[in-house]
Design a protein around this motif. Sequence first.
Motif, short mmCIF file in Angstrom:
data_model
loop_
_atom_site.label_atom_id
_atom_site.label_comp_id
_atom_site.label_asym_id
_atom_site.label_seq_id
_atom_site.Cartn_x
_atom_site.Cartn_y
_atom_site.Cartn_z
N THR A 44 48.46 61.12 22.54
CA THR A 44 47.76 61.51 23.77
C THR A 44 48.72 62.18 24.74
OG1 THR A 44 46.14 59.73 23.52
CG2 THR A 44 46.45 60.63 25.73
N ASN A 45 49.92 61.63 24.87
CA ASN A 45 50.92 62.24 25.76
C ASN A 45 51.29 63.64 25.29
OD1 ASN A 45 51.00 60.00 27.42
ND2 ASN A 45 52.74 59.06 26.35
N ALA A 46 51.41 63.82 23.97
CA ALA A 46 51.74 65.15 23.44
C ALA A 46 50.62 66.14 23.74
CB ALA A 46 51.98 65.07 21.94
N LEU A 47 49.37 65.72 23.56
CA LEU A 47 48.24 66.59 23.87
C LEU A 47 48.21 66.92 25.36
CD1 LEU A 47 45.56 64.77 21.68
CD2 LEU A 47 46.30 67.14 21.35
N ASN A 48 48.46 65.94 26.20
CA ASN A 48 48.49 66.19 27.64
C ASN A 48 49.61 67.13 28.03
OD1 ASN A 48 46.27 64.55 28.15
ND2 ASN A 48 47.51 62.72 28.53
N THR A 49 50.78 66.96 27.41
CA THR A 49 51.92 67.83 27.71
C THR A 49 51.59 69.28 27.38
OG1 THR A 49 53.52 66.05 27.33
CG2 THR A 49 54.33 68.32 27.13
N LYS A 50 50.87 69.49 26.30
CA LYS A 50 50.48 70.84 25.89
C LYS A 50 49.20 71.31 26.57
CE LYS A 50 53.87 71.38 22.97
NZ LYS A 50 54.92 72.39 23.18
N LYS A 51 48.68 70.45 27.48
CA LYS A 51 47.46 70.77 28.23
C LYS A 51 46.25 71.03 27.31
CE LYS A 51 49.71 72.48 32.42
NZ LYS A 51 50.88 71.66 32.22
N ILE A 52 46.17 70.22 26.25
CA ILE A 52 45.04 70.28 25.33
C ILE A 52 43.99 69.27 25.79
CG2 ILE A 52 44.29 70.05 22.95
CD1 ILE A 52 46.28 72.34 23.44
N PRO A 53 42.77 69.70 26.03
CA PRO A 53 41.73 68.74 26.42
C PRO A 53 41.61 67.64 25.37
CG PRO A 53 40.94 70.99 26.70
CD PRO A 53 42.25 71.08 25.96
N ASN A 54 41.58 66.41 25.83
CA ASN A 54 41.49 65.29 24.88
C ASN A 54 40.95 64.05 25.59
OD1 ASN A 54 43.96 63.14 25.34
ND2 ASN A 54 44.55 65.21 26.02
N ARG A 55 40.52 63.11 24.76
CA ARG A 55 40.08 61.81 25.26
C ARG A 55 40.53 60.76 24.27
NH1 ARG A 55 36.92 58.69 28.39
NH2 ARG A 55 35.36 57.31 27.45
N HIS A 56 41.08 59.66 24.81
CA HIS A 56 41.56 58.55 23.98
C HIS A 56 40.69 57.33 24.29
CE1 HIS A 56 45.11 55.58 23.05
NE2 HIS A 56 44.09 55.45 22.22
N VAL A 57 39.96 56.87 23.28
CA VAL A 57 39.04 55.75 23.45
C VAL A 57 39.47 54.62 22.53
CG1 VAL A 57 36.65 54.98 23.22
CG2 VAL A 57 37.14 57.32 23.97
N GLU A 58 39.54 53.40 23.06
CA GLU A 58 39.80 52.23 22.24
C GLU A 58 38.52 51.39 22.16
OE1 GLU A 58 42.36 48.32 22.95
OE2 GLU A 58 43.63 50.01 22.34
N ILE A 59 38.09 51.09 20.93
CA ILE A 59 36.88 50.30 20.73
C ILE A 59 37.28 48.82 20.69
CG2 ILE A 59 34.83 49.91 19.32
CD1 ILE A 59 34.99 52.73 20.43
N ALA A 60 36.92 48.09 21.72
CA ALA A 60 37.32 46.69 21.85
C ALA A 60 36.78 45.86 20.69
CB ALA A 60 36.82 46.13 23.18
N GLY A 61 37.69 45.07 20.08
CA GLY A 61 37.30 44.16 19.01
C GLY A 61 37.05 44.79 17.66
N ALA A 62 37.11 46.12 17.59
CA ALA A 62 36.78 46.80 16.33
C ALA A 62 37.92 46.71 15.33
CB ALA A 62 36.45 48.26 16.60
N ASP A 63 37.57 46.69 14.03
CA ASP A 63 38.57 46.79 12.98
C ASP A 63 38.62 48.23 12.48
OD1 ASP A 63 36.30 47.11 11.35
OD2 ASP A 63 36.33 45.03 10.68
N HIS A 64 39.45 48.48 11.47
CA HIS A 64 39.66 49.85 11.00
C HIS A 64 38.37 50.51 10.53
CE1 HIS A 64 41.97 53.23 9.48
NE2 HIS A 64 41.32 53.14 8.33
N GLY A 65 37.46 49.73 9.98
CA GLY A 65 36.20 50.28 9.48
C GLY A 65 35.07 50.27 10.50
N PHE A 66 35.36 49.88 11.74
CA PHE A 66 34.34 49.80 12.79
C PHE A 66 33.14 48.98 12.31
CE2 PHE A 66 36.54 53.90 13.55
CZ PHE A 66 37.06 53.64 14.81
N SER A 67 33.42 47.82 11.72
CA SER A 67 32.37 47.06 11.04
C SER A 67 31.62 46.08 11.94
CB SER A 67 32.99 46.28 9.86
OG SER A 67 33.91 45.32 10.33
N LYS A 68 32.07 45.91 13.17
CA LYS A 68 31.40 44.96 14.06
C LYS A 68 30.13 45.58 14.66
CE LYS A 68 34.80 42.07 13.44
NZ LYS A 68 35.77 41.81 14.51
#
Length: 296
Positions: A252-276
């Motif tokens: 995210t910091n690298a994208l911001n440094t290069k001024k690339i539009p981005n969004r970083h979202v963390e899914i609370a409680g989720a596992d790698h497969g988003f199975s919840k």
Amino acid sequence: MAAIILPACNKDDNNEGDGVTLIPNVAYGADARQQMDVYLPPGRTAQTPVVVFLHGGGFVAGDKADVHPHMQRFSGKGYAVVNVNYRLVDTTGLFQTPLVHKPSSIRITEQLHDVHTAIQAALAKTGEWNVSNTRWAIAGHSAGATLAMLYAYNGMNEGGLVKAAANWAGATDFSFQDESQFSQMDPRLVEVYYRAIGHEPKNANKLAYMAVSPYWIVASGGSIKPTLNVRPENNELFNMPDVSKILYEAFTNALNTKKIPNRHVEIAGADHGFSKPGNWEQVLNETDAFFRQYVP
């Protein structure tokens, strides 16, 4: 090719998916893996955006069928979805004792060529499918997410057709400080790295591992596209410590440094497969909102 009208995925889908037309197993090459499922929303026009999706599976496994309900649901939001199978890294001898050390004829490089070929085949069908030939994005889960970012940032993305990328739990950095790090890893995972990247994980090959790392591609500049990063809170894999939070923050910091539009979202409680329960709904909603903003 026969088309199928799909019902909604389930009662929790808010009827999204109703009327979606599925065209299954569209071939884009001679290999049995070179097929794609196409989902077409009702009421589509020549302005309907197209999203290419790449399944996960550590570059060695997985199938488009794994994400069928999610692709149906996402198409119901108003997208044509091209759900792509690609050739897989060879796993021969990977689970034998002793482990067989051998190269694979299919590497990340060949998988990216498959993605490109599939996109070109789908692009040629936009008139027939009545969808846009300019409003395109790409998304993927796990290894498919890494491939999606690599393609979006790559010269193969001809004319910048793909306008944005969505990374769902994908690896952002394969680089390493010293080859000794691999001695602490499961030898089978080290072998997958070797077969997928095509170079031994040695200090002399550091650049090869950086070349398939979205983080380093962003850091070095180039034609980087707006990027959504969706990280599950509990992203453990292969019984290894989860360092993805640190890596996603660095990305995210690298994208911001290069001024690339981005969004970083963390899914609370989720596992790698988003199975919840509710995880996939959040992933799809975040992706829908991001693509609506950055796929003009």
